[in-house]
Design a protein around this motif. Structure first.
Motif, PDB file in Angstrom:
ATOM      1  N   ARG A 114       0.828  -1.208   0.000  1.00  0.00           N
ATOM      2  CA  ARG A 114       0.000   0.000   0.000  1.00  0.00           C
ATOM      3  C   ARG A 114       0.869   1.268   0.000  1.00  0.00           C
ATOM      4  NH1 ARG A 114      -4.897   0.761   3.218  1.00  0.00           N
ATOM      5  NH2 ARG A 114      -5.734   1.277   1.169  1.00  0.00           N
ATOM      6  N   SER A 115       2.134   1.117  -0.370  1.00  0.00           N
ATOM      7  CA  SER A 115       3.048   2.260  -0.346  1.00  0.00           C
ATOM      8  C   SER A 115       2.704   3.299  -1.397  1.00  0.00           C
ATOM      9  CB  SER A 115       4.495   1.786  -0.528  1.00  0.00           C
ATOM     10  OG  SER A 115       4.631   1.032  -1.719  1.00  0.00           O
ATOM     11  N   SER A 116       1.848   2.948  -2.361  1.00  0.00           N
ATOM     12  CA  SER A 116       1.393   3.928  -3.341  1.00  0.00           C
ATOM     13  C   SER A 116       0.703   5.097  -2.650  1.00  0.00           C
ATOM     14  CB  SER A 116       0.424   3.277  -4.331  1.00  0.00           C
ATOM     15  OG  SER A 116      -0.627   2.617  -3.643  1.00  0.00           O
ATOM     16  N   LEU A 117       0.138   4.855  -1.463  1.00  0.00           N
ATOM     17  CA  LEU A 117      -0.551   5.924  -0.740  1.00  0.00           C
ATOM     18  C   LEU A 117       0.405   7.029  -0.319  1.00  0.00           C
ATOM     19  CD1 LEU A 117      -2.966   3.790   1.475  1.00  0.00           C
ATOM     20  CD2 LEU A 117      -3.536   5.109  -0.566  1.00  0.00           C
ATOM     21  N   PHE A 118       1.638   6.669  -0.010  1.00  0.00           N
ATOM     22  CA  PHE A 118       2.614   7.702   0.350  1.00  0.00           C
ATOM     23  C   PHE A 118       2.850   8.630  -0.838  1.00  0.00           C
ATOM     24  CE2 PHE A 118       6.705   9.625   1.206  1.00  0.00           C
ATOM     25  CZ  PHE A 118       6.636   9.892   2.563  1.00  0.00           C
ATOM     26  N   TYR A 119       2.891   8.065  -2.021  1.00  0.00           N
ATOM     27  CA  TYR A 119       3.059   8.863  -3.240  1.00  0.00           C
ATOM     28  C   TYR A 119       1.862   9.784  -3.443  1.00  0.00           C
ATOM     29  CZ  TYR A 119       3.870   9.861  -8.217  1.00  0.00           C
ATOM     30  OH  TYR A 119       4.077  10.482  -9.422  1.00  0.00           O
ATOM     31  N   VAL A 120       0.659   9.229  -3.274  1.00  0.00           N
ATOM     32  CA  VAL A 120      -0.571  10.002  -3.490  1.00  0.00           C
ATOM     33  C   VAL A 120      -0.611  11.226  -2.588  1.00  0.00           C
ATOM     34  CG1 VAL A 120      -3.081   9.974  -3.236  1.00  0.00           C
ATOM     35  CG2 VAL A 120      -1.914   8.021  -4.289  1.00  0.00           C
ATOM     36  N   TYR A 121      -0.401  11.022  -1.291  1.00  0.00           N
ATOM     37  CA  TYR A 121      -0.555  12.132  -0.361  1.00  0.00           C
ATOM     38  C   TYR A 121       0.637  13.078  -0.395  1.00  0.00           C
ATOM     39  CZ  TYR A 121      -4.576   9.451   0.995  1.00  0.00           C
ATOM     40  OH  TYR A 121      -5.769   8.777   0.954  1.00  0.00           O
ATOM     41  N   SER A 122       1.792  12.592  -0.810  1.00  0.00           N
ATOM     42  CA  SER A 122       2.918  13.495  -1.033  1.00  0.00           C
ATOM     43  C   SER A 122       2.600  14.457  -2.174  1.00  0.00           C
ATOM     44  CB  SER A 122       4.186  12.701  -1.370  1.00  0.00           C
ATOM     45  OG  SER A 122       4.594  11.898  -0.302  1.00  0.00           O
ATOM     46  N   LYS A 123       2.015  13.922  -3.234  1.00  0.00           N
ATOM     47  CA  LYS A 123       1.630  14.763  -4.365  1.00  0.00           C
ATOM     48  C   LYS A 123       0.549  15.767  -3.967  1.00  0.00           C
ATOM     49  CE  LYS A 123       4.034  13.303  -7.952  1.00  0.00           C
ATOM     50  NZ  LYS A 123       4.902  14.221  -8.747  1.00  0.00           N
ATOM     51  N   LEU A 124      -0.442  15.299  -3.246  1.00  0.00           N
ATOM     52  CA  LEU A 124      -1.539  16.191  -2.856  1.00  0.00           C
ATOM     53  C   LEU A 124      -1.073  17.268  -1.891  1.00  0.00           C
ATOM     54  CD1 LEU A 124      -4.443  13.619  -2.364  1.00  0.00           C
ATOM     55  CD2 LEU A 124      -4.171  15.250  -4.236  1.00  0.00           C
ATOM     56  N   SER A 125      -0.050  16.976  -1.105  1.00  0.00           N
ATOM     57  CA  SER A 125       0.449  17.963  -0.143  1.00  0.00           C
ATOM     58  C   SER A 125       1.038  19.189  -0.842  1.00  0.00           C
ATOM     59  CB  SER A 125       1.503  17.342   0.780  1.00  0.00           C
ATOM     60  OG  SER A 125       2.690  17.035   0.067  1.00  0.00           O
ATOM     61  N   LEU A 126       1.419  19.030  -2.102  1.00  0.00           N
ATOM     62  CA  LEU A 126       1.908  20.178  -2.877  1.00  0.00           C
ATOM     63  C   LEU A 126       0.768  21.097  -3.285  1.00  0.00           C
ATOM     64  CD1 LEU A 126       4.425  18.288  -5.220  1.00  0.00           C
ATOM     65  CD2 LEU A 126       4.924  19.469  -3.074  1.00  0.00           C
ATOM     66  N   GLU A 127      -0.445  20.546  -3.251  1.00  0.00           N
ATOM     67  CA  GLU A 127      -1.641  21.297  -3.666  1.00  0.00           C
ATOM     68  C   GLU A 127      -2.365  21.921  -2.485  1.00  0.00           C
ATOM     69  OE1 GLU A 127      -4.499  22.412  -6.710  1.00  0.00           O
ATOM     70  OE2 GLU A 127      -2.565  21.417  -6.912  1.00  0.00           O
ATOM     71  N   VAL A 165      -4.307   5.614   7.619  1.00  0.00           N
ATOM     72  CA  VAL A 165      -4.585   6.781   8.453  1.00  0.00           C
ATOM     73  C   VAL A 165      -3.289   7.425   8.914  1.00  0.00           C
ATOM     74  CG1 VAL A 165      -5.612   7.551  10.628  1.00  0.00           C
ATOM     75  CG2 VAL A 165      -6.826   5.897   9.200  1.00  0.00           C
ATOM     76  N   ASN A 166      -2.319   6.613   9.310  1.00  0.00           N
ATOM     77  CA  ASN A 166      -1.040   7.151   9.779  1.00  0.00           C
ATOM     78  C   ASN A 166      -0.289   7.873   8.676  1.00  0.00           C
ATOM     79  OD1 ASN A 166      -1.434   6.288  12.373  1.00  0.00           O
ATOM     80  ND2 ASN A 166      -0.093   4.507  12.229  1.00  0.00           N
ATOM     81  N   ILE A 167      -0.356   7.356   7.456  1.00  0.00           N
ATOM     82  CA  ILE A 167       0.306   8.031   6.338  1.00  0.00           C
ATOM     83  C   ILE A 167      -0.348   9.376   6.051  1.00  0.00           C
ATOM     84  CG2 ILE A 167       0.595   7.952   3.827  1.00  0.00           C
ATOM     85  CD1 ILE A 167       2.779   6.493   5.312  1.00  0.00           C
TER      86      ILE A 167
END
Length: 602
Positions: free
Chosen positions: A322-335, A432-434
């Motif tokens: 499920r490490s793809s979630l780290f990528y998703v929220y890292s990207k969204l954090s730029l927005e 949730v933690n990510i």
């Protein structure tokens, strides 16, 4: 407050304090605040601290107590009623906590009698970890906090047994020996003078209603709860960002948004996957700004580092798969900023009629136990453990505990409660933690009143376990379809190839006629996209991560202390990506423990 750590015992030097701060602020993106004396310290970490004249912020200190709230008590985001909370705890009066909503944990140290008190939310969505040692007592929302300084603990092999068999941990266990986690609706008190502890539930688990509401009465009852409770989770003063998939759950949440709430949506996945195609159609009529995070070449290139970050920054609670979630929220954090409230649809199927035993998050062994109470080891686990007798004995001990808490006779209610109180909060803890590293995360479907629909009406999960007529399966979608259909923006949404109104009208004859007339592809998802996966882990594991997996899982792996390598090698070379991910995650966790979770690095 994002997280906290409390230590009672010997005085701490600055080097230890710095490490403790890192342990609850792994990405280093948040501010910390410290309360310290000769024999205790409390550190809280958040993106900001609310400072008021009456000290009603998330971290509180006076001559009698030091205290902190981690997470968020809905309705008290800016005004924690510390005087009331402390009075309730001092007088052992816990009734007030029953009606609190949100994902939170409250910690209080009563100085006059040297007693600690930990209070968790109704579902235990924010677990608190603790250890009681002869030299010190440590409490934290982050497991890496127990690897700091002179406090050492070993890897817990029982965690490995539970993780591989159940997908989750059972009762109090963690992957660290002698470090335990709190349970749901729990008030745990620890006497620092002698190390004794006591625990009570301020709220018992829900049970099936004596008179399940059915038909129009049940739908009206459910609709009222959903329309009243879920909007409380939306951000009234700032941005609410909704995860949007092709399923009913996230669209149900989005349909409850009124014009006063500032809303954007996002979807992630591989190009042309069903979620991305369907979400575009959903937001077309609503005209909300919509972000798409693609698992493209950039993502694939980052995969090796993503699995490291996912396991590390989730505190060991997010599996590699499920490490793809780290990528998703890292990207969204730029927005979006840190004060953005992200709304997730986790748990929505708790109030929709699906058979809990069919949930994909359940392992074969857990499904079998929930169905008939028997012990079953799936083929891939046979021969995997070096000490198979010890493994089986521990799993039986876990079963004994589940039987004690949820009843020993298999039933629909027992199945539902194990799923609600054990499986869902623990399985999704890593996600949730990510998210918690980047945003405020709210999960409206896990509100006590909302998932309580499952126990009270025939249109919830429990009620549908009693339906024997296969024709009535369409009713599974009626409740949430009615919620969506009440919003004019989404009246044209399709479900299973039909306009959603034909589910919302709750008329089987009409549904059947329309189903016979409209026979064709699902108009939400292009028929050519049905084979396009949301995530392509088979290819990623077998190609992109093959070398990395080979470096982690081999004859020298740490997990070989507990597992038979011949069986591990067989699994590694199979297409069982779920089990490969588990082995990889376990190996990475043991490595992080051995390396002090990287807290020694500058």
């Amino acid at each position: 407050m994002k997280s906290f750590v409390f230590k009672y015992g010997k005085d701490s030097n600055q080097a230890e304090i710095d490490q403790l701060i890192k342990s609850i602020n792994l990405r280093g993106h948040y501010r910390s605040e410290l309360v310290k004396s000769d024999n205790y310290l409390l550190i809280g970490c958040a993106n900001n601290f609310i400072e008021t004249e009456n000290n009603s912020n998330y971290l509180y200190s006076d001559n009698h107590v030091v205290a902190v709230v981690s997470g968020e008590i809905l309705g008290y985001e800016n005004q924690i009623p510390w005087k009331k909370i402390i009075s309730k705890v001092e007088n052992y009066n816990y009734e007030w906590f029953k009606d609190l909503s949100g994902r939170f944990a409250i910690f209080i140290f009563l100085k006059h009698n040297k007693e600690l008190c930990i209070i968790t939310d109704n579902l235990g969505l924010l677990p608190v970890y603790y250890t009681i040692d002869k030299d010190e007592i440590r409490v934290s929302t982050s497991l890496p906090s127990f690897l700091v300084s002179n406090f050492r603990t070993d890897f817990n092999k029982n965690w490995l047994y539970e993780y591989l068999f159940f997908n989750i941990t059972i009762n109090e266990s963690t992957f660290l020996s002698n470090v335990f986690r709190t349970n749901y609706s729990s008030v745990l008190r620890i006497n620092t003078l002698n190390g004794s502890k006591s625990e009570v539930r301020y709220n018992e688990k829900l049970s099936v209603s004596n008179a399940i509401k059915s038909g129009k009465e049940g739908l009206a009852f459910s609709m009222d709860i959903i329309n009243t409770e879920i909007p409380k989770y939306f951000n009234k003063s700032g941005m609410s960002v909704f995860a949007l998939t092709s399923g009913l759950d996230t669209r149900t949440l989005l349909a409850l948004v009124n014009e006063q709430v500032d809303v954007e949506t996002f979807t992630y996945g591989t190009m042309f996957c069903g979620d991305i195609l369907s979400s575009k159609r959903t937001v077309k009529s609503s005209r909300n700004k919509h972000n798409i995070v693609l698992f493209n070449d950039d993502f694939v290139e980052q995969l090796p580092s993503l699995i490291n970050n996912a396991v590390k920054y989730s505190g060991g609670t997010l599996p590699a798969i499920r490490s793809s979630l780290f990528y998703v929220y890292s990207k969204l954090s730029l927005e979006y900023g840190k004060d953005t409230v992200l709304i997730g649809g986790i748990g929505g199927d708790r109030i929709r009629a699906q058979n809990t035993s069919d949930d994909s998050i359940l392992t074969s062994g857990l499904k079998k136990f929930m169905h008939d109470g028997t012990f079953f080891i799936e083929g891939n686990l046979k021969g995997l453990f070096k000490d198979n007798g010890d493994f089986e004995a521990h799993i039986h001990k876990c079963f004994d505990w589940l039987n004690k808490v949820y009843g020993g006779v298999p039933s629909a209610e027992r199945t539902l409660s194990i799923s609600n109180y054990e499986v869902v909060p623990r399985y999704f803890l890593g996600e949730v933690n990510i998210v918690n590293n980047f945003f405020k995360y709210r999960l409206p479907f896990l509100d006590k009143k909302v998932f309580g629909i499952s126990y009270q009406t025939d249109n919830g999960k429990l009620g549908f376990n009693y339906y024997s007529n296969a024709r009535l399966k369409y009713k599974r979608n009626v409740l949430q379809s009615k919620v969506i259909y009440q919003n004019n923006k989404y009246k044209n949404v399709y479900l299973k190839g039909l306009p959603i109104k034909y589910f919302a009208k709750n008329n089987y004859l009409l549904y059947k006629i329309v189903r016979l007339i409209i026979r064709g592809k699902d108009v939400i998802i292009n028929k050519n996209s049905k084979s396009t996966p949301l995530e392509n882990w088979k290819e990623w594991f077998n190609v992109v991560l093959k070398d990395k997996i080979g470096l982690k899982i081999n004859q020298n792996s740490r997990i070989n202390k507990f597992l038979n390598y011949d069986k591990v090698s067989e699994i590694k070379n199979s297409d069982n990506v779920v089990l490969i991910s588990k082995l990889l995650t376990a190996e990475m966790i043991i490595e992080l423990i051995d390396n002090n979770w990287g807290l020694d690095k500058n």
